[in-house]
Enzyme design. Structure first.
Site, PDB file in Angstrom:
ATOM      1  N   ASP A   1       0.835  -1.210   0.000  1.00 46.93           N
ATOM      2  CA  ASP A   1       0.000   0.000   0.000  1.00 46.93           C
ATOM      3  C   ASP A   1       0.871   1.263   0.000  1.00 46.93           C
ATOM      4  OD1 ASP A   1      -2.279   1.498   0.051  1.00 46.93           O
ATOM      5  OD2 ASP A   1      -2.727   1.168   2.169  1.00 46.93           O
TER       6      ASP A   1
ATOM      7  N   ASN B   1     -10.666  -3.104  -6.651  1.00 47.55           N
ATOM      8  CA  ASN B   1      -9.862  -2.125  -7.409  1.00 47.55           C
ATOM      9  C   ASN B   1     -10.461  -1.784  -8.777  1.00 47.55           C
ATOM     10  OD1 ASN B   1      -6.618  -3.246  -6.171  1.00 47.55           O
ATOM     11  ND2 ASN B   1      -7.910  -1.581  -5.441  1.00 47.55           N
TER      12      ASN B   1
HETATM   13  C1  FPP Z   1      -1.841   0.275  -3.313  1.00 48.55           C
HETATM   14  O1  FPP Z   1      -1.405   1.576  -3.493  1.00 48.55           O
HETATM   15  C2  FPP Z   1      -1.358  -0.584  -4.368  1.00 48.55           C
HETATM   16  C3  FPP Z   1      -2.112  -1.173  -5.323  1.00 48.55           C
HETATM   17  C4  FPP Z   1      -3.563  -0.976  -5.499  1.00 48.55           C
HETATM   18  C5  FPP Z   1      -1.549  -2.043  -6.311  1.00 48.55           C
HETATM   19  C6  FPP Z   1      -0.247  -2.690  -5.992  1.00 48.55           C
HETATM   20  C7  FPP Z   1       0.418  -2.858  -7.250  1.00 48.55           C
HETATM   21  C8  FPP Z   1       1.726  -2.816  -7.475  1.00 48.55           C
HETATM   22  C9  FPP Z   1       2.774  -2.750  -6.467  1.00 48.55           C
HETATM   23  C10 FPP Z   1       2.137  -2.859  -8.873  1.00 48.55           C
HETATM   24  C11 FPP Z   1       2.584  -4.189  -9.258  1.00 48.55           C
HETATM   25  C12 FPP Z   1       1.565  -5.200  -9.238  1.00 48.55           C
HETATM   26  C13 FPP Z   1       1.752  -6.397  -9.774  1.00 48.55           C
HETATM   27  C14 FPP Z   1       0.737  -7.428  -9.555  1.00 48.55           C
HETATM   28  C15 FPP Z   1       2.922  -6.752 -10.574  1.00 48.55           C
HETATM   29  P1  FPP Z   1      -2.509   2.718  -3.605  1.00 48.55           P
HETATM   30  O2  FPP Z   1      -2.619   3.074  -5.033  1.00 48.55           O
HETATM   31  O3  FPP Z   1      -3.774   2.290  -2.965  1.00 48.55           O
HETATM   32  O4  FPP Z   1      -1.792   3.848  -2.793  1.00 48.55           O
HETATM   33  P2  FPP Z   1      -2.481   5.020  -1.951  1.00 48.55           P
HETATM   34  O5  FPP Z   1      -3.251   4.350  -0.845  1.00 48.55           O
HETATM   35  O6  FPP Z   1      -1.306   5.784  -1.456  1.00 48.55           O
HETATM   36  O7  FPP Z   1      -3.346   5.768  -2.915  1.00 48.55           O
END
Ligand code: FPP
Length: 239
Positions: A16, A64
Site C-alpha cells: 500500500d 480495485n
Molecule cells: C496500493 O497503493 C497498491 C495497489 C492498489 C496495487 C499494488 C500494485 C503494485 C505494487 C504494482 C505491481 C503489481 C503487480 C501485480 C505486478 P494505492 O494506489 O492504494 O496507494 P495510496 O493508498 O497511497 O493511494
C-alpha cells in the site's frame, strides 16, 4: 549475507502507498505503481536472505475495478509486463509463480500470460511467489465453499482451507501492510486466523529487503500461541 536457521516463513504483503508516494513527488499515480513493481522485484530478490520461503502479494483486488479506468488499465499493463519481463529471471532463481484470484473478468491475454507463467514455473521449488490479482478473500471463500458443495463433499475447516486459492501453499505466518494503514481490506481473511499482523510506516515504492527483514524480526519476537498458553515451565503439561 546472514544464515537463517528457522523454518522458511510465509509472508503476505499488502503493498500500500503507491499513490501517496507519487503525489508526494508531484507525479501521476501510475508512476507510483511503476515504482511499486521495482519494489516488488527488490523484495522478491532479497526475501530468501530474510528467511522467507513464500511471499504472497496483493496486486489487484476485486474492489480495485472501482478505480478510474486509466488506473485499472495501468495496473493491468504492469502485471502484463512484470510477468513477461521477469519470467526468465524468476525461473532461473527457482521461483514458482502462482496467481490467486478469479480469472473470470480478466482480459483474455492476461489470463493467458498467467496460465503460461504458472505452467513454466510449476516445477520450481526453491521459492513460492503468489500474486493475488483480481482477488478478494470473501469471494475466494465463497468460491471454495461452492466448489466443495458442487462436488458433494463435506464442508469443514480442513476441506475449505485446501479449496481456497492458497490451499496448496504453506500456512501464512505474517501479514504485513505498508503505508501505515491498519486493516486487511479483504485480503487472506481465512488465512489470517493465526497469522501475526505487522504494520509498517513505509510507502510501498520504498520497500525492499531491509523493511522485510525488520518485519521478519518483529514477527520472530512475537509469542504465537494458537489459542493455547505461553510455553513456559509453569504451563507445560507433564507427560
Ligand atoms: C496500493 O497503493 C497498491 C495497489 C492498489 C496495487 C499494488 C500494485 C503494485 C505494487 C504494482 C505491481 C503489481 C503487480 C501485480 C505486478 P494505492 O494506489 O492504494 O496507494 P495510496 O493508498 O497511497 O493511494
Amino acid at each position: 549475507m546472514t544464515v537463517e536457521t528457522a523454518a522458511p516463513l510465509h509472508v503476505a504483503l499488502i503493498m500500500d502507498g503507491n499513490g501517496r508516494w507519487a503525489s508526494q513527488r508531484g507525479l501521476p499515480r501510475a508512476a507510483g505503481h511503476r515504482a511499486g513493481v521495482q519494489a516488488l522485484k527488490r523484495t522478491v530478490e532479497g526475501a530468501a536472505d530474510c528467511g522467507v520461503g513464500c511471499l504472497t502479494v496483493f496486486g489487484f483486488s476485486t474492489e480495485n475495478w472501482r478505480r478510474p479506468a486509466e488506473e485499472v488499465s495501468d495496473l493491468m499493463g504492469l502485471v502484463r509486463s512484470y510477468v513477461v519481463s521477469d519470467l526468465k529471471r524468476l525461473t532461473k532463481a527457482g521461483v514458482r509463480l502462482k496467481v490467486l484470484g478469479r480469472r473470470q473478468g480478466l482480459p483474455a491475454d492476461i489470463a493467458d500470460i498467467i496460465r503460461r507463467a504458472e505452467a513454466d514455473t510449476a516445477h520450481n521449488d526453491r521459492f513460492l511467489l503468489q500474486v493475488a490479482f483480481n482477488y478478494g478473500a470473501q469471494a475466494d471463500i465463497a468460491d471454495a465453499a461452492r466448489t466443495l458443495a458442487e462436488a458433494g463433499r463435506p464442508i469443514d475447516e480442513n476441506a475449505l482451507s485446501q479449496a481456497l486459492s492458497t490451499g496448496e501453499g504453506p500456512p501464512v505466518d505474517v501479514i504485513v501492510r505498508t503505508s501505515g494503514e491498519r486493516r486487511l481490506s479483504n485480503f487472506l481473511l481465512w488465512e489470517a486466523a493465526y497469522a501475526e499482523l505487522v504494520f509498517q510506516d513505509v510507502l510501498w515504492p520504498d520497500y525492499g529487503p531491509e523493511p522485510l527483514r525488520r518485519a521478519v524480526e518483529e514477527f520472530r519476537a512475537r509469542d504465537r500461541r494458537y489459542g493455547g498458553l505461553p510455553d513456559t515451565p509453569a504451563t507445560r503439561v507433564a507427560v
